[in-house]
Design an enzyme around this catalytic site. Structure first.
Site, PDB file in Angstrom:
ATOM      1  N   ILE A 118      68.281  -7.368  40.276  1.00 51.48           N
ATOM      2  CA  ILE A 118      69.665  -7.558  40.708  1.00 51.48           C
ATOM      3  C   ILE A 118      70.342  -6.340  40.158  1.00 51.48           C
ATOM      4  O   ILE A 118      70.221  -6.261  38.893  1.00 51.48           O
ATOM      5  CB  ILE A 118      70.188  -8.971  39.967  1.00 51.48           C
ATOM      6  N   GLY A 119      70.776  -5.615  40.923  1.00 55.25           N
ATOM      7  CA  GLY A 119      71.566  -4.348  40.224  1.00 55.25           C
ATOM      8  C   GLY A 119      70.748  -3.164  40.557  1.00 55.25           C
ATOM      9  O   GLY A 119      69.500  -2.904  40.014  1.00 55.25           O
TER      10      GLY A 119
ATOM     11  N   SER B 102      65.603   2.613  38.744  1.00 51.70           N
ATOM     12  CA  SER B 102      65.098   1.559  38.291  1.00 51.70           C
ATOM     13  C   SER B 102      63.929   1.136  39.674  1.00 51.70           C
ATOM     14  O   SER B 102      62.778   0.991  39.187  1.00 51.70           O
ATOM     15  CB  SER B 102      65.851   0.222  37.847  1.00 51.70           C
TER      16      SER B 102
ATOM     17  N   HIS C 214      76.152  -8.337  33.910  1.00 52.81           N
ATOM     18  CA  HIS C 214      76.171  -8.352  32.458  1.00 52.81           C
ATOM     19  C   HIS C 214      77.096  -9.235  31.966  1.00 52.81           C
ATOM     20  O   HIS C 214      77.188  -9.765  30.799  1.00 52.81           O
ATOM     21  CB  HIS C 214      76.174  -7.185  31.726  1.00 52.81           C
TER      22      HIS C 214
ATOM     23  N   GLU D  21      68.585  -8.422  31.066  1.00 51.27           N
ATOM     24  CA  GLU D  21      69.085  -7.256  30.527  1.00 51.27           C
ATOM     25  C   GLU D  21      70.190  -7.050  30.010  1.00 51.27           C
ATOM     26  O   GLU D  21      71.204  -7.905  30.332  1.00 51.27           O
ATOM     27  CB  GLU D  21      68.745  -5.974  31.488  1.00 51.27           C
ATOM     28  N   ASP D  22      70.632  -6.211  28.775  1.00 54.41           N
ATOM     29  CA  ASP D  22      72.046  -5.881  28.585  1.00 54.41           C
ATOM     30  C   ASP D  22      72.557  -6.994  27.755  1.00 54.41           C
ATOM     31  O   ASP D  22      73.765  -7.592  28.115  1.00 54.41           O
ATOM     32  CB  ASP D  22      72.661  -5.342  29.585  1.00 54.41           C
TER      33      ASP D  22
END
Length: 217
Positions: free
Chosen positions: A43-44, A50, A112, A137-138
């Site tokens: 996602i993202g 990435s 996020h 993440e983040d």
């Protein structure tokens, strides 16, 4: 053979050691899948670094990137697929899974926001293939330093980090929880499927068991 971080540095993803330094943490948790055929859902997409990194590291996998920005479709090609939509919408997520199959690895590198991170986990972890890996993440957006600059809390009264801590209490405490109740029904139902919750700098990696083994909550 190049390491995951070496590949990430070449593709200029912010996951590499010159920025967030996620990839060295992930490498030893994902290396067993390196030559396998499976679906990785991220996602993202952002600038594509990435998904290109995953594509090279997992040459036999199907890499699916989700983003709300139309121009991200330009990063599709080879084993990389990009779908445009809002990952907080359950219908969109299920359409993607129906198209590409149940993922073995899921990486949440989206908004996020606490509410998005928690909701996405609640929707996708139960679907994640047994023996799979779920990455959030983040997680530093769960802390006050980031809240000064952006409303990362969204609509959630609890941060994503604190939510994962509550999940990890059930995983670690297991039968010894005694009369302590899980935070919510999702944790009660899914903690028995969680093999481990590993926190790294700004990130967390959850492993899913191949068989449900746990005490009752």
């Amino acid at each position: 053979m190049k390491s995951l971080d070496e590949i990430g540095l070449e593709h200029r993803t912010d996951k590499a050691s010159n920025h967030h330094d996620f990839l060295r943490f992930y490498d030893r948790r994902l290396s067993a899948l390196r030559n396998h055929s499976f679906t990785l859902l991220e996602i993202g997409v952002y600038r594509g670094g990435s998904v290109r990194t995953w594509s090279e590291y997992f040459p036999n996998a199907t890499i699916v990137g989700l983003d709300i920005t139309e121009e991200c479709v330009k990063y599709a090609g080879g084993n990389i697929h990009v779908r445009i939509g809002d990952a907080t919408h359950t219908d969109f997520l299920f359409d993607v899974i129906q198209e590409f199959g149940v993922p073995t690895v899921i990486v949440d590198d989206g908004s996020h926001r606490w509410d998005h991170q928690i909701t996405t986990l609640q929707v996708l972890f139960p679907i994640l293939r047994k023996g799979g890996v779920y990455i959030v993440e983040d997680l530093d957006t769960s802390f006050n330093g980031h809240l000064k600059s952006a409303p990362f809390d969204g609509l959630s009264p609890i941060s994503a980090f604190d939510y994962l801590v509550k999940l990890s209490r059930c995983v670690t405490g297991d039968n010894a929880l005694d009369d302590e109740r899980p935070h919510d029904l999702f944790i009660a139902d899914n903690a028995p499927w969680v093999g481990s919750v590993e926190f790294g700098r700004r990130t967390a990696v959850l492993s899913k068991k191949t068989d449900r083994q746990a005490g009752s909550f």
